[in-house]
Motif scaffolding. Structure first.
Motif, PDB file in Angstrom:
ATOM      1  N   LEU A 133     -27.908   4.515 -53.615  1.00  0.00           N
ATOM      2  CA  LEU A 133     -27.319   4.999 -52.374  1.00  0.00           C
ATOM      3  C   LEU A 133     -25.841   4.662 -52.263  1.00  0.00           C
ATOM      4  O   LEU A 133     -25.077   5.399 -51.634  1.00  0.00           O
ATOM      5  N   GLU A 134     -25.434   3.569 -52.876  1.00  0.00           N
ATOM      6  CA  GLU A 134     -24.048   3.112 -52.753  1.00  0.00           C
ATOM      7  C   GLU A 134     -23.148   3.589 -53.883  1.00  0.00           C
ATOM      8  O   GLU A 134     -21.928   3.455 -53.799  1.00  0.00           O
ATOM      9  N   SER A 160     -27.703  -4.662 -52.905  1.00  0.00           N
ATOM     10  CA  SER A 160     -26.668  -3.994 -52.123  1.00  0.00           C
ATOM     11  C   SER A 160     -25.433  -4.873 -52.001  1.00  0.00           C
ATOM     12  O   SER A 160     -25.520  -6.098 -51.959  1.00  0.00           O
ATOM     13  N   GLN A 169     -27.779   2.742 -44.816  1.00  0.00           N
ATOM     14  CA  GLN A 169     -27.849   3.861 -45.757  1.00  0.00           C
ATOM     15  C   GLN A 169     -29.099   4.721 -45.549  1.00  0.00           C
ATOM     16  O   GLN A 169     -29.168   5.852 -46.030  1.00  0.00           O
ATOM     17  N   SER A 172     -28.316   8.007 -44.120  1.00  0.00           N
ATOM     18  CA  SER A 172     -27.282   8.776 -44.807  1.00  0.00           C
ATOM     19  C   SER A 172     -27.823  10.102 -45.340  1.00  0.00           C
ATOM     20  O   SER A 172     -29.029  10.273 -45.561  1.00  0.00           O
TER      21      SER A 172
END
Length: 249
Positions: A133-134, A160, A169, A172
């Motif tokens: 996700l990051e 994370s 997230q 998102s």
């Protein structure tokens, strides 16, 4: 051979390749012994001594399948930390694979207290959901891990860089797109999200927006009726499937 024939041949070849991959995926054999399964807090389903517990998960699976004719996303969350939701999520996902025509994907969404990779003894060195996700350049395949159980795949929580804010997230676009992609890529894939506690933070409610079904897990003798009622009230009644009382908490 003209261009249209080449295109048709390419489509046929791709379909055959997909079919072969599907056959291989469904013909996997487990390398885990009953003892290894027990060490991973997975119910050894071939052991007759565990039949009542196995049947309880099969019953829950059947009730879920009655809800929809299509594959779906199930969120499993505890009332409070220590209620045993990860155990329920893991074995509920496993029960889906008893049917050789179905596969299950278990996603650890508890960023604060991730446990599925350690329980399943999976080396999650490639990272997991948080990393995906990051990092906009990461690929889905990088976070998919085998479990030693046929047709059961794990996405660990990962690490994370945002600490307690990592769960932001969940709302998102990348997270929503991921869930849609994971579900649509295989019609036989059922996704189980192992979520954080329903009480104490909004994380579980954020995940519930992505799920079709929500199951609340209460630790037997641990969570009060009042706590269970408050936790259940966090979720859309149309998605809420009920409460599972877990004696293994």
């Amino acid at each position: 051979m003209n261009d249209s024939n080449l295109a048709a041949a390419a489509i046929v070849s791709a379909a055959r390749d997909a079919e072969r991959r599907d056959v291989v995926r469904k013909s996997e054999t487990t390398s885990l012994t009953p003892r290894q399964m027990a060490e991973r807090s997975i119910i050894p389903y071939a052991d007759g001594a565990n039949r009542p517990l196995v049947d309880s998960f099969r019953t829950l699976r059947t009730q879920l399948l009655a809800i929809s004719n299509e594959n779906f996303i199930t969120l499993v969350v505890p009332v409070t930390k220590g209620s045993g939701a990860s155990f329920v999520a893991r074995n509920l996902a496993l029960s889906m694979t008893f049917d050789p025509t179905k596969t299950a994907l278990l996603v650890d969404c508890d960023f604060r207290h991730p446990s599925q990779h350690s329980s399943l003894k999976v080396d999650a060195s490639r990272g997991g959901l948080a990393n995906y996700l990051e990092n906009q350049h990461s690929e889905v395949e990088e976070m998919l891990y085998g479990t030693g159980i046929p047709r059961l795949t794990l996405i660990p929580a990962g690490r994370s860089a945002y600490g307690d804010l990592a769960s932001e997230q969940f709302s998102s676009f990348r997270m929503r797109l991921l869930m849609d992609s994971l579900r649509s890529s295989f019609a036989d894939r059922y996704i189980f999200l192992d979520g954080p506690p329903a009480l104490g933070s909004p994380d579980a409610r954020m995940l519930a927006d992505l799920a079709d079904v929500v199951i609340l897990v209460a630790g037997y003798g641990r969570n009060t009726a009042a706590d269970i009622a408050i936790a259940a009230g966090n979720f859309d009644p149309r998605k809420f499937a009920g409460v599972v009382f877990n004696e293994n908490a």
